[in-house]
Design an enzyme around this catalytic site. Structure first.
Site, short mmCIF file in Angstrom:
data_model
loop_
_atom_site.label_atom_id
_atom_site.label_comp_id
_atom_site.label_asym_id
_atom_site.label_seq_id
_atom_site.Cartn_x
_atom_site.Cartn_y
_atom_site.Cartn_z
N HIS A 1 -8.90 4.11 2.98
CA HIS A 1 -9.20 4.86 4.20
C HIS A 1 -10.69 5.01 4.51
CE1 HIS A 1 -5.05 5.91 3.57
NE2 HIS A 1 -5.01 6.74 4.60
N CYS B 1 -11.37 3.44 -1.63
CA CYS B 1 -10.10 3.93 -1.07
C CYS B 1 -9.92 3.21 0.26
CB CYS B 1 -10.17 5.44 -0.86
SG CYS B 1 -8.78 6.11 0.07
N CYS C 1 -4.04 -0.92 -2.23
CA CYS C 1 -4.38 0.47 -2.50
C CYS C 1 -5.26 0.55 -3.76
CB CYS C 1 -3.05 1.19 -2.71
SG CYS C 1 -3.15 2.90 -3.16
N ASP D 1 0.86 -1.19 0.00
CA ASP D 1 0.00 0.00 0.00
C ASP D 1 0.89 1.24 0.00
OD1 ASP D 1 -2.69 1.24 0.26
OD2 ASP D 1 -1.83 2.04 2.09
N SER D 2 0.27 2.37 -0.37
CA SER D 2 1.01 3.63 -0.34
C SER D 2 1.40 4.01 1.10
CB SER D 2 0.15 4.73 -0.94
OG SER D 2 -1.10 4.77 -0.29
N GLU E 1 -5.93 10.57 8.29
CA GLU E 1 -4.58 10.32 8.82
C GLU E 1 -4.26 11.24 10.00
OE1 GLU E 1 -1.48 9.55 6.02
OE2 GLU E 1 -2.57 7.77 5.35
#
Ligand code: DGL
Length: 270
Positions: A189, A187, A69, A6-7, A155
């Protein structure tokens, strides 16, 4: 070993359901935190970073790499699968993403065929979700919305604050007005804001968590592809790699996975 790339931190929302469903395998998680977020980068940069991570993980002996991701799954996965095709076929290795399982799932879930997709700028601009959904059902109507401000809010741990909720409402309004009946949280997140998303969209709209769907689809994939499954080691190993601050990574990962982990190793991708 199964590698989850993942990023940054977000892919932990994909790793968790994978480890819950398939606990016995050895896992390596790589977060390219130093260069995250990927979602605002150009397709060329996202492809380059994904290639570097793929090289690294194959070099470490990964048999199966999961692009957790959505941004890399939509922008870079096809390019990388083509580039590495010979090597992957020859050695029975595979690179899979989270996007096709979500597209297949949403088509099953949607009654009206009116489907919403939320994602990063790069994911939405790539239009890959639209393409994959329409490959399965050409008459589906896809309504997409880039939501670039949500990742930084999440984040920062600010996603439950009224500021974040009002931005979310603004992003979701056009999808609500489009009368969709299903919404892909495209996404890593966004599952962390799923309760606010449900509140805004209403009870009748089904949200599809691409990480959970990808985990179930991986299980089925391994049942079908015993030639790949056979190569995976099963010692319940968990290793974490980051390109940035290992201590920060450890804290975030332990909170999100609900388990203690060893200090992540810091690596350099180039
Ligand atoms: N992991 C990314 C995704 O799922 C979100 C964070 C980023 O932009 O790097 O699209």
């Amino acid at each position: 070993m199964i590698a989850v790339f993942d990023s940054g931190y977000g892919g932990l929302t994909v790793l968790k359901p994978i480890m819950d469903i398939l606990p016995d395998y050895d896992y390596v998680y790589l977060g390219d935190n130093a260069r995250a977020p990927y979602g605002n980068h150009s397709p060329e940069t996202i492809k380059l970073f994904s290639e570097q991570a793929t090289d690294y993980l194959l070099g470490k002996g990964a048999n199966l790499i999961i692009f957790a991701c959505n941004t890399t799954s939509s922008v870079a996965l096809r390019h990388i699968q083509q580039k590495y095709e010979k090597l992957l076929r020859g050695e029975n290795k595979r690179i899979l993403g989270v996007l096709i399982p979500a597209a297949q799932h949403v088509i099953k879930e949607s009654k009206s065929g009116r489907i919403g997709v939320m994602g990063t700028k790069a994911t939405i601009n790539s239009k890959v979700y639209d393409e994959e959904i329409k490959k399965i059902n050409a008459s589906a109507k896809v309504f997409s919305k880039a939501c670039p401000l949500l990742v930084p809010f999440i984040e920062e741990g600010w996603h439950k604050k009224p500021e974040a909720k009002s931005i979310l409402k603004k992003y979701l309004n056009p999808l609500k007005n489009a009368n969709i009946d299903t919404l892909i949280l495209g996404c890593t997140h966004y599952p962390m804001m799923s309760s606010s998303i449900s509140k805004i969209m209403g009870k009748n709209i089904k949200a599809v968590n691409s990480g959970e769907v990808a985990a179930r689809s991986l299980k089925e994939y391994l049942e079908r592809h015993t030639e790949i499954e056979r190569q995976l080691s099963k010692n319940k190993g968990r290793r974490f790699l980051t390109t940035d601050n290992p201590k920060e990574f450890k804290k975030f990962a332990e909170q999100n996975l609900g388990m203690k982990i060893k200090m992540p190793e810091k690596i350099l991708l180039s």
